[in-house]
Design a protein around this motif. Sequence first.
Motif, PDB file in Angstrom:
ATOM      1  N   GLY A  77      41.239  25.915  41.207  1.00  0.00           N
ATOM      2  CA  GLY A  77      40.490  26.955  41.910  1.00  0.00           C
ATOM      3  C   GLY A  77      39.299  25.910  42.336  1.00  0.00           C
ATOM      4  N   GLY A  78      38.971  24.919  41.727  1.00  0.00           N
ATOM      5  CA  GLY A  78      37.646  24.268  41.975  1.00  0.00           C
ATOM      6  C   GLY A  78      38.135  23.100  42.830  1.00  0.00           C
ATOM      7  N   GLY A  79      39.415  23.031  43.471  1.00  0.00           N
ATOM      8  CA  GLY A  79      39.737  21.907  44.270  1.00  0.00           C
ATOM      9  C   GLY A  79      39.978  20.719  43.471  1.00  0.00           C
ATOM     10  N   SER A  80      40.329  20.612  42.397  1.00  0.00           N
ATOM     11  CA  SER A  80      40.712  19.494  41.304  1.00  0.00           C
ATOM     12  C   SER A  80      39.395  18.653  41.099  1.00  0.00           C
ATOM     13  CB  SER A  80      41.619  18.502  42.095  1.00  0.00           C
ATOM     14  OG  SER A  80      42.907  19.179  42.046  1.00  0.00           O
ATOM     15  N   CYS A 293      38.109  32.697  51.566  1.00  0.00           N
ATOM     16  CA  CYS A 293      37.572  33.807  52.239  1.00  0.00           C
ATOM     17  C   CYS A 293      36.555  33.704  53.321  1.00  0.00           C
ATOM     18  CB  CYS A 293      37.568  35.178  51.437  1.00  0.00           C
ATOM     19  SG  CYS A 293      38.726  35.691  50.466  1.00  0.00           S
ATOM     20  N   ALA A 294      35.249  32.827  52.767  1.00  0.00           N
ATOM     21  CA  ALA A 294      34.133  32.644  53.462  1.00  0.00           C
ATOM     22  C   ALA A 294      34.574  31.647  54.530  1.00  0.00           C
ATOM     23  CB  ALA A 294      33.030  31.965  52.316  1.00  0.00           C
ATOM     24  N   ALA A 295      35.339  30.641  54.190  1.00  0.00           N
ATOM     25  CA  ALA A 295      35.698  29.664  55.138  1.00  0.00           C
ATOM     26  C   ALA A 295      36.440  30.218  56.419  1.00  0.00           C
ATOM     27  CB  ALA A 295      36.529  28.360  54.494  1.00  0.00           C
ATOM     28  N   VAL A 542      36.808  21.103  51.938  1.00  0.00           N
ATOM     29  CA  VAL A 542      37.378  21.348  50.483  1.00  0.00           C
ATOM     30  C   VAL A 542      36.310  22.535  49.985  1.00  0.00           C
ATOM     31  CG1 VAL A 542      36.143  19.680  49.180  1.00  0.00           C
ATOM     32  CG2 VAL A 542      38.268  20.777  48.701  1.00  0.00           C
ATOM     33  N   GLY A 543      37.138  23.605  49.432  1.00  0.00           N
ATOM     34  CA  GLY A 543      36.106  24.551  48.762  1.00  0.00           C
ATOM     35  C   GLY A 543      35.000  25.309  49.522  1.00  0.00           C
ATOM     36  N   PRO A 551      38.938  17.017  58.773  1.00  0.00           N
ATOM     37  CA  PRO A 551      40.350  17.727  58.204  1.00  0.00           C
ATOM     38  C   PRO A 551      40.216  18.632  57.025  1.00  0.00           C
ATOM     39  CG  PRO A 551      40.112  15.490  57.557  1.00  0.00           C
ATOM     40  CD  PRO A 551      38.997  15.741  58.385  1.00  0.00           C
ATOM     41  N   GLN A 552      41.010  19.321  56.629  1.00  0.00           N
ATOM     42  CA  GLN A 552      41.198  19.958  55.282  1.00  0.00           C
ATOM     43  C   GLN A 552      41.694  18.968  54.462  1.00  0.00           C
ATOM     44  OE1 GLN A 552      40.284  23.446  54.419  1.00  0.00           O
ATOM     45  NE2 GLN A 552      40.718  22.648  52.435  1.00  0.00           N
ATOM     46  N   ILE A 553      41.166  18.700  53.454  1.00  0.00           N
ATOM     47  CA  ILE A 553      41.407  17.797  52.430  1.00  0.00           C
ATOM     48  C   ILE A 553      42.559  18.226  51.689  1.00  0.00           C
ATOM     49  CG2 ILE A 553      40.745  16.526  50.363  1.00  0.00           C
ATOM     50  CD1 ILE A 553      37.870  16.256  51.389  1.00  0.00           C
TER      51      ILE A 553
END
Lengths: 648, 238
Positions: A77-80, A293-295, A542-543, A551-553
Amino acid sequence: MSIEAAWWDYDVIVVGSGGAGSAAAQAASERGARVLVVSKDPIGCSDTKISEGKVTVRATGEDSDTEQALSDNLRMGGGSIPDKAITQVFARDNRAAYDWYRQRGARPKVDAKRGGPRPVSIAMGGHTKRRTIGHANSGVALSHATWTAVVQTPRVDYMEDAWFLDVVITEATDVGGQRVVGGIVYDASGGRLVVARAPAVVIAAGGLSTLFFPKTDTMRGNTGDAYAVMARAGADLIDMEQLQFLPFCLTSPPSYEGLLCGEPSVASFMGDLLDKNGKVILDCVMLRTRAECAAAIMLAVEDGRGTTNGGAYLDLTKNAQAPLSGDHFKRYLQQVMPSAYRNVRQAMSKAAGQLKEPWEVRPAAHYMMGGLRADPDGGAFAEESRDAIAGLYAAGQAMGGVFGANRLGSTALAECAIFGIRSGHSAAAHALAHNNKVADAAFQPALAAAAKLFGRDGNQSAAVLKVELQDAAWANIGPVRSVQRLDRFEAVCTRIEAALANVGIPAYSSWNQAFIEYIELANMLVCGRAIAAAARERDGSVGGHVRSDGPQISVFAKPYSTVIRRGEDGMFMARRIGREGLPFGRLGAYLVGDFWRKAKLRVLRRLPAPISDRRIRKHYEAVMNKTVGPLEIEPGSLAGAPAESVQG
Amino acid sequence: MKVEIVTNRDGKVAVVEYDYQSRSVDEKPMVLDVLLQAQLNGHADLAFRYGCRARNCGVCTVDINGRPRLACRARIRDGDRISAMATLPVLADLVVKRDGIARQMRGRMPVQAAGNDLNVEAPEDYHALTACVECYACLHNCPMHAKNLKFDEGGVTAAVAADEGYLWGNPFSLLKLQIVRLDPLSSQAEKDEAVTQARDLGLDVCTNCPGCKCGVGIDLKNKVVKELLDAAGLAAGG
């Protein structure tokens, strides 16, 4: 010096009196330490108190909820980015730490069959399991527990209306690096400064969302004092670009702007997130993290598809209007988010309150995932002994490494108890082993710096400059960022820092509002700089960190955390440290599980309405308490508030 | 919209008139909106407390026309007068010293639950009382608390009591004790002790009182005061 100073001696100073602070104070006292709690707001009047009162408790919903399941869930959930050792400790201590609240009066509903507290009906914001415990009266009920811990625990002294200005450190000639010897406090109620000598300080006053006021749902006191104090002490801060924006908050009227109206999970099975044209922005909302959701909302706004007030529509009408499951949904909403739903009913139209039309929502600043780079006991971590700050601890929101790029719903109150207790124990052990007398001279520079601010001439006011900073923060280091925006924000910081030198402060010592505003603005500036420096280092999304120019990581990329340290010139230097991602097998299993949950939900949503309605009702009936008693008096309910004049 | 704000800085009391500028035609601003705007328009040093803006934190209580209200959820009207709560000592402008209330409860309550089995549900009234947000609106017209403000005996003045914890109680302190009595995890000895503490805080004053009013709607008179009076063998009058 016009303002007087008092000199006190303690073993452990705890800054903050919410969930984390009260747990740390109680735990330190339990190990024999004499504790001073320093709180600028009244004791216990914290984010814990105003929260929805939801606490993650592992294995309350099902036996398959192992420590590894929870730890993996936090990391994915925390993007690793979360620290593996810290998430493991979270999962291990979770159940016992929750009982810390119960030992002090939190009384949840009990599932007699499973022999433990009863979780709410749906897995909350990003959880893969149902493991969230609710409380009547939300966080207010938990604040009675934290109040008891501070006010009633032996060997714990406390002061409210007291601003912790800075931690005082000296060279640790024996071990190398630095060590904590105490702190300087402005006692606004006593009208004096206090030099508190202590070998350990636990910073439990996290939160900086006031930097984004009024686009925040948290306490006014969240001016980032914790991060500023730790940064000025020279500590490493981690993941400071990772700020959680709650996706669903109110946009208007102004008195309600920024307040919470829902979680991803309130979307339930049939909820949709729509742009101004009614087009779906994000599907499977109930299974998404807050960050996703926020993003999605903010990127739609960037794209020109935002609502009048720069947000989106959360459409829950299909849930509420389903003939069989609609009433269950309404009860669920009432049960899972009572305060948020109340905000909606007060602020929006009657039809919106009755779930007959969509809600206009916009993200608002909620929680700082970043914080002190710490070990699993909350102690400041340094790679080299010359950078160590022995005796500095953080707990709760002030501590970094727990949640990485996104915090799952209901985990913060668990975090407060888990790391409050751990840091309290650890700080007490450190303090009792290092309670040597320290020469007064070590405190003089910090004391003199604070004292000379009283009675200072100047034509600027911090209260006004603060608003300029807040507007710039939302526009530039808020939910969408780019290099150009970071440049713009740092230029604003430079301008306000210069103006800070011309802020006037009267000489009187008792509750000097101008002094308080000055201190808080200075701290918010440090935090703004910190976020900008870390955001520059993380050049993709990210997150909670969304870059419109990067870019999206990918989840398969090698994860890293940003680490920043403040230099003598007040600027932060940023670097990266590698993080251990989940082993390939578990990462794959997690992604397959996630895919499967979403696929099942998509199928359910495409079924003919009568069939999906029946299935959804079955789900609610299986997990909800059949008999619903009369509602408790809910803080804020219009019916029961004779001392209020909300009508008319 | 014109309102009055009573300021009190460095011992000097003044009444400031402030003209609130509505942000929309149909705006119905709260008291807090007025204070926030005043701070940005010529009253930068105005001192007031607030926290959550959503009526949960309990810190923004002020008197509106002499009656306590939560500033974040009380509508303001033309001509209203905003002043600090009259029931506690003023630190600056609208900020009062609250500390003496909680501090008087030190040592009067159990440190933690005595029962070992935490899987016990509390009765409905327990949850009715933990709705208290500690706004202290209940101090208004409380004859028990009023004794603190007039107190001056043997060197202990009202100011000293505010520092060290008030001698006499109030509806909030009684509520805390009644919570102990309603908690299924309290021992009988702790429940009895709660009644003793209530008497020590001056519970007998309540026998001649028409009842107290809660800022968030808790039925203090019946769910707190009457229960304690009954347990203490004192008859409710008023």
